[in-house]
Design a protein around this motif. Structure first.
Motif, mmCIF file in Angstrom:
data_model
loop_
_atom_site.group_PDB
_atom_site.id
_atom_site.type_symbol
_atom_site.label_atom_id
_atom_site.label_comp_id
_atom_site.label_asym_id
_atom_site.label_seq_id
_atom_site.Cartn_x
_atom_site.Cartn_y
_atom_site.Cartn_z
ATOM 1 N N TYR A 230 -102.010 37.113 13.053
ATOM 2 C CA TYR A 230 -103.272 36.425 12.774
ATOM 3 C C TYR A 230 -103.052 34.928 12.568
ATOM 4 C CZ TYR A 230 -106.347 40.487 12.379
ATOM 5 O OH TYR A 230 -107.121 41.597 12.650
ATOM 6 N N MET A 231 -102.012 34.575 11.846
ATOM 7 C CA MET A 231 -101.755 33.154 11.600
ATOM 8 C C MET A 231 -101.495 32.409 12.907
ATOM 9 S SD MET A 231 -102.254 32.648 8.399
ATOM 10 C CE MET A 231 -103.462 33.996 8.473
ATOM 11 N N ARG A 232 -100.755 33.040 13.815
ATOM 12 C CA ARG A 232 -100.515 32.409 15.129
ATOM 13 C C ARG A 232 -101.838 32.263 15.891
ATOM 14 N NH1 ARG A 232 -95.607 35.372 14.971
ATOM 15 N NH2 ARG A 232 -96.608 37.194 15.932
ATOM 16 N N SER A 233 -102.678 33.290 15.803
ATOM 17 C CA SER A 233 -103.962 33.248 16.517
ATOM 18 C C SER A 233 -104.880 32.176 15.937
ATOM 19 C CB SER A 233 -104.639 34.618 16.452
ATOM 20 O OG SER A 233 -103.867 35.591 17.129
ATOM 21 N N PHE A 234 -104.926 32.073 14.603
ATOM 22 C CA PHE A 234 -105.723 31.017 13.968
ATOM 23 C C PHE A 234 -105.201 29.644 14.373
ATOM 24 C CE2 PHE A 234 -107.282 34.109 10.688
ATOM 25 C CZ PHE A 234 -108.639 33.798 10.792
ATOM 26 N N GLU A 235 -103.907 29.483 14.347
ATOM 27 C CA GLU A 235 -103.300 28.193 14.678
ATOM 28 C C GLU A 235 -103.657 27.776 16.103
ATOM 29 O OE1 GLU A 235 -99.259 26.811 13.168
ATOM 30 O OE2 GLU A 235 -98.777 27.431 15.216
ATOM 31 N N GLN A 236 -103.554 28.713 17.040
ATOM 32 C CA GLN A 236 -103.857 28.384 18.433
ATOM 33 C C GLN A 236 -105.348 28.131 18.637
ATOM 34 O OE1 GLN A 236 -102.052 31.457 20.838
ATOM 35 N NE2 GLN A 236 -100.014 31.025 20.036
ATOM 36 N N ALA A 237 -106.197 28.897 17.929
ATOM 37 C CA ALA A 237 -107.645 28.700 18.065
ATOM 38 C C ALA A 237 -108.077 27.346 17.529
ATOM 39 C CB ALA A 237 -108.387 29.825 17.338
ATOM 40 N N ILE A 238 -107.563 26.985 16.369
ATOM 41 C CA ILE A 238 -107.918 25.690 15.778
ATOM 42 C C ILE A 238 -107.381 24.553 16.633
ATOM 43 C CG2 ILE A 238 -107.557 24.181 13.772
ATOM 44 C CD1 ILE A 238 -107.481 26.775 12.061
#
Length: 300
Positions: A230-238
């Motif tokens: 999730y943290m990787r996904s949030f980072e890439q989305a932001i």
């Protein structure tokens, strides 16, 4: 204290968390426990938050009357980060008639029969309104990315299920927000950044207090296993969607009082920049008002 002075003061509490250019963005650069050195008693924080909500209520009244702009507030976070309570406290003073909150759950059969942005586009705020998305179209590049079995249920043609689908969806979201901005929608996106340790602590409180048990779900614990994903996904989305016109705020969420202050301050600052005002009454309308007043006086 004059508004200009207040705005100048609150900038130091919101600008460090605002992301308008995703190049080089890394989530590790943001501390979930950060308060920018601000220390407050609970009562002080509540009083300051109340001032912010009152200010927002005044701006909302003009937003509604002017009927030109709309405001879209997007909230994303891991479970127990405080989305619900932040929305409740920050928006406590606004007129419900000019504000709508949508919480997007599992998509329906009808939702799955359309493109991935369809159900969110159907809930966009009208002019003069504040729309709040408690979770949003970003779930399509977060939970759907972490659990790709959900993607299979969206029944996309196989030709569009390649490795680039996440980059393509992020590009679609960025273009979607560009379009909305040009239509007068002010977009503010908040990622409530809670630490894994604080999330565990809040889960334990939900388990320990019978009146909080209803808020707990076994799936919450299961999702902790995917924390890094999730943290990787949030980072890439932001990183892919942060922009000047649709900024992200990576809000420290380990201290709820600070979370609420940052969110309230960010909203107040953005709305204040619109330079809202009540519609001016024309000469003809003034005549009509004078006639109405005279008629009411005669009644007495």
């Amino acid at each position: 204290m004059p508004r200009k002075e207040i705005l100048d003061q609150i900038q130091k509490y919101i600008h460090p968390f605002r992301v308008t250019n995703g190049a080089g963005f890394q989530l590790k650069d943001f501390d979930p426990g950060d308060t920018r050195g601000l220390k407050m008693e609970k009562g002080e924080a509540a009083e300051l938050l109340q001032r912010g909500t009152q200010w927002l209520a005044e701006e909302q009244d003009m937003l509604y009357a002017q009927d030109r702009w709309s405001l879209l507030l997007v909230f994303q976070a891991m479970d127990a980060a405080g989305k619900d309570s932040t929305i409740k406290h920050v928006m406590s003073g606004v007129n419900p008639q000019g504000c709508q909150v949508f919480s997007f759950k599992q998509p329906s059969r009808e939702d799955l029969a359309h493109d991935f942005l369809w159900r969110y586009a159907m809930r966009l705020p009208e002019r003069g309104q504040i729309g709040i998305f408690n979770r949003s179209y970003y779930e399509e590049v977060l939970i759907v990315r972490v659990h790709e079995d959900i993607l299979q249920r969206q029944r996309l043609p196989s030709a569009f299920m390649g490795k680039r689908i996440w980059d393509e969806r992020l590009a679609d979201i960025a273009h979607f927000e560009d379009y909305l901005t040009r239509q007068g929608v002010v977009i503010l996106k908040f990622f409530l950044h809670v630490s894994r340790e604080e999330q565990k602590s809040r889960f334990m409180k939900r388990l320990d207090k019978p009146e909080k048990n209803w808020k707990f779900s076994a799936s919450d614990v299961r999702e902790r296993k995917y924390w890094n994903d999730y943290m990787r996904s949030f980072e890439q989305a932001i990183g892919a969607t942060a922009s000047q016109h649709a900024p992200w705020y990576v809000v420290p969420a380990d201290n709820k009082w600070f979370t609420r202050l940052v969110v309230a301050a960010a909203i107040v600052e953005a709305v204040e920049q619109l330079d809202l005002a009540y519609p001016k009454v024309s000469a003809e309308q003034k005549k009509e008002l004078a006639a109405a007043r005279a008629e009411l006086v005669r009644e007495a």
